[in-house]
Motif scaffolding. Structure first.
Motif, PDB file in Angstrom:
ATOM      1  N   HIS A  41       0.834  -1.210   0.000  1.00 42.12           N
ATOM      2  CA  HIS A  41       0.000   0.000   0.000  1.00 42.12           C
ATOM      3  C   HIS A  41       0.867   1.257   0.000  1.00 42.12           C
ATOM      4  O   HIS A  41       2.088   1.208   0.193  1.00 42.12           O
ATOM      5  CB  HIS A  41      -0.939  -0.001   1.210  1.00 42.12           C
ATOM      6  CG  HIS A  41      -0.248   0.168   2.525  1.00 42.12           C
ATOM      7  ND1 HIS A  41       0.141   1.398   3.011  1.00 42.12           N
ATOM      8  CD2 HIS A  41       0.118  -0.737   3.462  1.00 42.12           C
ATOM      9  CE1 HIS A  41       0.718   1.244   4.193  1.00 42.12           C
ATOM     10  NE2 HIS A  41       0.724  -0.047   4.494  1.00 42.12           N
ATOM     11  N   ASP A  46      -3.637   1.854   4.558  1.00 40.51           N
ATOM     12  CA  ASP A  46      -3.009   0.709   5.203  1.00 40.51           C
ATOM     13  C   ASP A  46      -3.336  -0.538   4.403  1.00 40.51           C
ATOM     14  O   ASP A  46      -4.023  -0.461   3.376  1.00 40.51           O
ATOM     15  CB  ASP A  46      -3.414   0.578   6.681  1.00 40.51           C
ATOM     16  CG  ASP A  46      -4.905   0.366   6.876  1.00 40.51           C
ATOM     17  OD1 ASP A  46      -5.563  -0.223   5.986  1.00 40.51           O
ATOM     18  OD2 ASP A  46      -5.428   0.774   7.936  1.00 40.51           O
ATOM     19  N   ALA A  68       2.373  -4.307   6.126  1.00 38.32           N
ATOM     20  CA  ALA A  68       2.206  -2.911   6.536  1.00 38.32           C
ATOM     21  C   ALA A  68       3.445  -2.130   6.097  1.00 38.32           C
ATOM     22  O   ALA A  68       4.531  -2.302   6.650  1.00 38.32           O
ATOM     23  CB  ALA A  68       2.032  -2.825   8.050  1.00 38.32           C
ATOM     24  N   THR A 186      -8.504   6.928   9.826  1.00 36.85           N
ATOM     25  CA  THR A 186      -7.523   5.874  10.090  1.00 36.85           C
ATOM     26  C   THR A 186      -6.299   5.956   9.186  1.00 36.85           C
ATOM     27  O   THR A 186      -5.456   5.061   9.199  1.00 36.85           O
ATOM     28  CB  THR A 186      -8.170   4.486   9.909  1.00 36.85           C
ATOM     29  OG1 THR A 186      -8.664   4.358   8.568  1.00 36.85           O
ATOM     30  CG2 THR A 186      -9.317   4.285  10.893  1.00 36.85           C
ATOM     31  N   GLN A 187      -6.189   7.028   8.401  1.00 42.10           N
ATOM     32  CA  GLN A 187      -5.070   7.145   7.471  1.00 42.10           C
ATOM     33  C   GLN A 187      -3.734   7.077   8.200  1.00 42.10           C
ATOM     34  O   GLN A 187      -3.581   7.567   9.316  1.00 42.10           O
ATOM     35  CB  GLN A 187      -5.150   8.455   6.681  1.00 42.10           C
ATOM     36  CG  GLN A 187      -5.000   9.704   7.528  1.00 42.10           C
ATOM     37  CD  GLN A 187      -5.006  10.978   6.697  1.00 42.10           C
ATOM     38  OE1 GLN A 187      -4.088  11.251   5.929  1.00 42.10           O
ATOM     39  NE2 GLN A 187      -6.076  11.765   6.862  1.00 42.10           N
ATOM     40  N   ARG A 188      -2.762   6.416   7.556  1.00 43.70           N
ATOM     41  CA  ARG A 188      -1.414   6.353   8.114  1.00 43.70           C
ATOM     42  C   ARG A 188      -0.561   7.406   7.423  1.00 43.70           C
ATOM     43  O   ARG A 188      -0.489   7.453   6.188  1.00 43.70           O
ATOM     44  CB  ARG A 188      -0.827   4.955   7.926  1.00 43.70           C
ATOM     45  CG  ARG A 188      -1.523   3.905   8.798  1.00 43.70           C
ATOM     46  CD  ARG A 188      -0.820   2.568   8.700  1.00 43.70           C
ATOM     47  NE  ARG A 188       0.588   2.722   8.996  1.00 43.70           N
ATOM     48  CZ  ARG A 188       1.565   2.082   8.340  1.00 43.70           C
ATOM     49  NH1 ARG A 188       1.272   1.290   7.335  1.00 43.70           N
ATOM     50  NH2 ARG A 188       2.823   2.270   8.668  1.00 43.70           N
TER      51      ARG A 188
END
Length: 265
Positions: A41, A46, A68, A186-188
């Motif tokens: 990703h 994610d 991840a 929830t974005q990383r």
């Protein structure tokens, strides 16, 4: 049957039995085995973004890994992916979305088991280019000072987020607003350093590649993606959709991945 024919027939059977015995126990199982698909990703996402693709690939018998991606820096992210790839036996189809395209472009160089690259609304850098360079090469990206927020880090770098109020329009315009709201929350984040770090030797110069381009991408402009895929000589499919095409159209993404996978045979 004459005695002579019986003797010849028996000799053939003995020879055939010896040949079969010499074959490895897993020869039949290995022949025609499907490659492992590794899904990487990109920024502000994610691995769960691949869920729809994973369900389809596994249903079709493909082994799948969706790690991840750390999003801490290009070289360190590549090193992490290479560590994972070292644990995979057999051929690999390596897939990158967005910034993940830069990671797979670099990681595949060090792994002879990677037989195909698949880029999904992705950055496809040449040596010395950064994600920032390519995403700003042509007009059209809505990622800018007014749509992102940064969080300074103790290292001197900074984490980059897409502002919640801009997330749906930029990242996932073809998804329900409720889904986009969850993705935004929830974005990383990705570091500024990862976005500006120069890329190394590109694997696409020696490994065949495929690409899926969403025509309504507001992160990586359409013209930039067409430029990169043409340069890489990627077998390219264009579809309507936004940057998060892996979530909105997992069937199209899966179809392209399986096309690449079949080519590895």
């Amino acid at each position: 049957m004459s005695r002579r024919l019986k003797t010849v027939f028996a000799a053939v059977l003995v020879a055939l039995a010896g040949t079969l015995a010499a074959q490895p126990a897993n020869a039949t199982a290995t022949h025609g085995a499907k490659p492992t698909v590794v899904l990487v990703h990109g920024a502000w996402a994610d691995a769960s973004g691949w869920n729809g693709v994973i369900a389809r690939l596994t249903s079709d018998g493909y082994p799948v890994l969706a790690p991840a991606n750390p999003l801490r820096g290009l070289a360190s992210d590549v090193a992490y992916l290479n560590s994972l790839l070292a644990t995979v036996d057999g051929p690999v189809v390596l897939v990158g979305h967005s910034y993940g395209g830069s990671v797979v472009t670099n990681a595949a160089v060090a792994d002879p088991d990677v037989k195909a690259l698949v880029y999904v609304s992705a950055v496809i850098p040449d040596q010395g280019e950064s994600v920032f360079d390519l995403s700003t090469k042509y007009a059209g990206s809505k990622i800018g000072d007014n749509t992102i927020k940064t969080v300074p880090l103790a290292s001197g770098d900074a984490d980059v987020y897409v502002k919640t109020e801009n997330f749906a329009d930029i990242f996932s315009a073809d998804l329900p607003r409720s889904t986009s709201a969850l993705l935004a929350a929830t974005q990383r984040p990705i570091t500024y350093g990862a976005l500006t770090e120069p890329s190394g030797t590109p694997a696409w110069k020696t490994i065949p590649s495929w690409a899926l381009i969403p025509r309504d991408d507001q992160v990586i402009p359409l013209q930039a993606q067409r430029f990169m895929t043409a340069r890489a000589k990627s077998r390219t499919v264009e579809v309507s959709g936004a940057h998060a095409i892996l979530i909105s159209k997992p069937g199209k993404v899966t179809e392209l991945i399986e096309t690449a996978a079949r080519a590895t045979n």
